[in-house]
Design an enzyme around this catalytic site. Structure first.
Site, mmCIF file in Angstrom:
data_model
loop_
_atom_site.group_PDB
_atom_site.id
_atom_site.type_symbol
_atom_site.label_atom_id
_atom_site.label_comp_id
_atom_site.label_asym_id
_atom_site.label_seq_id
_atom_site.Cartn_x
_atom_site.Cartn_y
_atom_site.Cartn_z
ATOM 1 N N GLU A 185 11.568 14.607 90.452
ATOM 2 C CA GLU A 185 11.368 14.320 89.022
ATOM 3 C C GLU A 185 10.090 14.964 88.492
ATOM 4 O O GLU A 185 9.585 14.620 87.418
ATOM 5 C CB GLU A 185 11.336 12.803 88.809
ATOM 6 C CG GLU A 185 12.615 12.106 89.253
ATOM 7 C CD GLU A 185 13.737 12.127 88.213
ATOM 8 O OE1 GLU A 185 13.463 11.932 87.036
ATOM 9 O OE2 GLU A 185 14.913 12.366 88.608
ATOM 10 N N HIS A 263 9.531 5.939 87.040
ATOM 11 C CA HIS A 263 8.641 7.026 87.488
ATOM 12 C C HIS A 263 7.269 6.422 87.756
ATOM 13 O O HIS A 263 6.881 5.445 87.097
ATOM 14 C CB HIS A 263 8.464 8.090 86.395
ATOM 15 C CG HIS A 263 9.657 8.948 86.152
ATOM 16 N ND1 HIS A 263 10.074 9.307 84.891
ATOM 17 C CD2 HIS A 263 10.517 9.555 87.009
ATOM 18 C CE1 HIS A 263 11.143 10.090 84.973
ATOM 19 N NE2 HIS A 263 11.441 10.238 86.246
ATOM 20 N N CYS A 381 4.584 11.094 79.227
ATOM 21 C CA CYS A 381 5.884 11.722 79.545
ATOM 22 C C CYS A 381 6.044 13.024 78.781
ATOM 23 O O CYS A 381 6.769 13.917 79.202
ATOM 24 C CB CYS A 381 7.044 10.826 79.132
ATOM 25 S SG CYS A 381 7.116 9.262 79.958
HETATM 26 O O1 SUG Z 1 14.400 10.504 82.369
HETATM 27 N N1 SUG Z 1 14.829 9.088 79.186
HETATM 28 C C1 SUG Z 1 13.976 9.809 80.129
HETATM 29 C C2 SUG Z 1 12.552 9.363 79.957
HETATM 30 C C3 SUG Z 1 11.615 10.203 80.770
HETATM 31 C C4 SUG Z 1 10.247 9.669 80.775
HETATM 32 N N2 SUG Z 1 9.424 10.503 81.554
HETATM 33 C C5 SUG Z 1 8.389 10.122 82.310
HETATM 34 N N3 SUG Z 1 8.230 8.853 82.647
HETATM 35 N N4 SUG Z 1 7.627 11.005 82.776
HETATM 36 C C6 SUG Z 1 14.449 9.566 81.557
HETATM 37 O O2 SUG Z 1 14.840 8.450 81.862
HETATM 38 C C7 SUG Z 1 16.883 8.663 78.006
HETATM 39 C C8 SUG Z 1 17.860 9.474 77.205
HETATM 40 C C9 SUG Z 1 18.906 8.614 76.547
HETATM 41 O O3 SUG Z 1 19.216 7.536 77.059
HETATM 42 O O4 SUG Z 1 19.433 9.072 75.505
HETATM 43 C C10 SUG Z 1 16.070 9.521 78.967
HETATM 44 O O5 SUG Z 1 16.550 10.495 79.477
#
Ligand code: SUG
Length: 457
Positions: A185, A263, A381
């Site tokens: 990730e 994460h 993020c």
């Molecule tokens: O991968 N949300 C992302 C959020 C990423 C956050 N990044 C960090 N913590 N670095 C994920 O879960 C949700 C999209 C949706 O449900 O439409 C999404 O992909």
């Protein structure tokens, strides 16, 4: 070449520009915000402007103090037709979109995700100070745990190669194989500590579980997936040619993952010689802290927040630990937090304690990134940290460093092309796809990155 001390290193935060298809699809199992906001109406224009406002404020502050810089990474094309065509939908673009939306609505929606905006998941980056060959290394994350994100890495790699296009300075690796054995990730599970910004640092990899644990007592989350494997982290450390005595691996606490901490950057943030984390961030936390301090060779300011002070549910709802930390020990550090943290009295008390403690942090600044937060993406993020020296910065020819001129162009571009209301059904119309192609084609010209999208090739 060996490890070097070279003056002039500076941290650049590359923020992801929110894509035109930003929507609430409920695509991320284990991400509480994503699941709770499923099917809510999104506002892509506001999302992009919120992200740009945060990036610009940090760019201005960095310009004033000379301590950091700010870059921008472009969004990806969505709906992602190459994937839909690969699923057997053929003919005109309109036909591919209509048929896939009709027969595979869930998969179609995933192929519309704007999740590449969270560039902390774009790649793992190791600065040239840390790698044996003296190059800046990039590995795009395969993001294999979530289907909607697993289709990002090829274009991410292409964009990074275009921006950091100089073999003398930059080394680009392929994403790891598309299998959960190697679930990766990116920088969301990777932090770098240092006491001197111009010296080799400690690279810290946090994984959710080992695919092949070396003990029968190994634990892993039961409710939600461990998105990052130990195997993936260790392959990246090898490929990036990091020194073993300057690399630390730690397992994320499985109970935290099961509480919605998908994460590490949702429960811990490190910067320089400072780390702010929740007591439930790591399994065997005392060993982790000791290993980090040992590898750093001097004091690491660890600010651990207890579950009594901030219950894990508030960690997930406020996203305090998804703050950015900027600055340095000499000039003081600031926490760049989401507005949701300002509205939570427990978080306020914790921040008060952090500032009152004898550590480097002396200020906090809040930003409204609600559109992103509702999908589980806070300030940290939205950015990918790249530590570069002057020579490396000069080797970047793309127009990606955010100044007044680029900011103005991007705001105009967003205002010209983005919708202020979007639901999944809107994207099932080829008109939306055509709008995106026109906009992204213009963006590649603004950013001077050449033809990176499939529709341009
Ligand atoms: O991968 N949300 C992302 C959020 C990423 C956050 N990044 C960090 N913590 N670095 C994920 O879960 C949700 C999209 C949706 O449900 O439409 C999404 O992909």
């Amino acid at each position: 070449m060996g490890y070097k001390k070279y003056m002039g290193y500076k941290e650049y935060n590359f923020d992801g520009l929110v894509g035109m298809s930003h929507h609430y699809g409920g695509h991320s199992f284990g991400n509480v915000a994503s699941s709770s906001n499923i099917a809510a109406v999104s506002n892509p224009k506001q999302a992009a402007l919120q992200g740009l406002a945060k990036a610009k404020a940090l760019a201005d502050a960095g310009l004033d103090n000379g301590l950091w810089g700010q870059g921008i990474l472009p969004p990806q094309e969505r709906p992602f037709l190459p994937v839909l065509r690969g699923l057997g939908f053929g003919g005109s673009d309109a036909n591919v979109i209509e048929q896939s939306a009709k027969y595979y609505p869930q998969i179609f929606a995933k192929c519309c995700s704007a999740a590449s905006m969270w560039t902390a998941n774009a790649a793992t980056v190791s600065p040239s100070l840390d790698s044996l060959d003296g190059k800046l290394h990039f590995t795009p994350a395969n993001l294999v745990a979530m289907y909607h994100r697993s289709v990002e890495h090829e274009v991410t790699g292409r964009v990074l190669k275009r921006i950091f296009a100089n073999d003398a300075h930059f080394c680009h690796h392929d994403a790891l194989p598309q299998n959960m054995l190697y679930g990766d990730e990116g920088a969301a599970n990777h932090t770098r500590f240092y006491s001197d910004i111009n010296m080799q640092g400690v690279e810290f990899f946090v994984y959710g579980a080992a695919a092949y644990p070396d003990s029968d007592d190994a634990v892993k989350p039961e409710k939600y997936p461990a998105r990052q494997s130990f195997e993936a982290s260790s392959i990246i450390a090898r490929n990036h040619q990091l020194s073993a005595n300057k690399t630390v691996f730690a397992q994320q606490h499985p109970d935290a993952i099961d509480a919605g901490v998908f994460h590490n950057d949702v429960i811990a943030v490190g910067h320089g010689n400072f780390m702010m984390c929740h007591e439930m961030a790591f399994l065997d936390k005392h060993k982790v802290y000791a290993e980090l301090e040992d590898a750093l060779g001097e004091k690491l300011f660890i600010c651990e927040i207890s579950n009594d002070d901030l219950p894990i549910e508030d960690v997930v709802s406020s996203y305090l630990f998804n703050s950015q930390v900027i600055g340095n020990v000499r000039d003081g550090m600031s926490i760049v937090a989401p507005e949701e943290s300002a509205n939570n009295p427990k978080v306020q008390a914790v921040i008060g304690k952090i500032i009152a403690a004898n550590g480097p942090v002396n200020a906090v600044r809040y930003f409204d990134v609600k559109q992103s937060m509702q999908n589980g993406g806070g300030p940290a993020c939205l950015r990918l940290r790249v530590l570069m020296n002057d020579a490396e910065v000069s080797a970047v020819n793309a127009n990606v460093f955010l100044d007044d001129g680029l900011y103005g162009q991007l705001v105009d571009w967003v205002n010209a092309h983005y919708r202020d209301r979007l639901v999944i059904a809107d994207m099932a119309d080829v008109a939306f796809y055509n709008e995106c192609c026109v906009a992204l084609d213009a963006l590649t010209k603004i950013l001077k990155i050449g033809d990176v999208y499939d529709f341009q090739r």
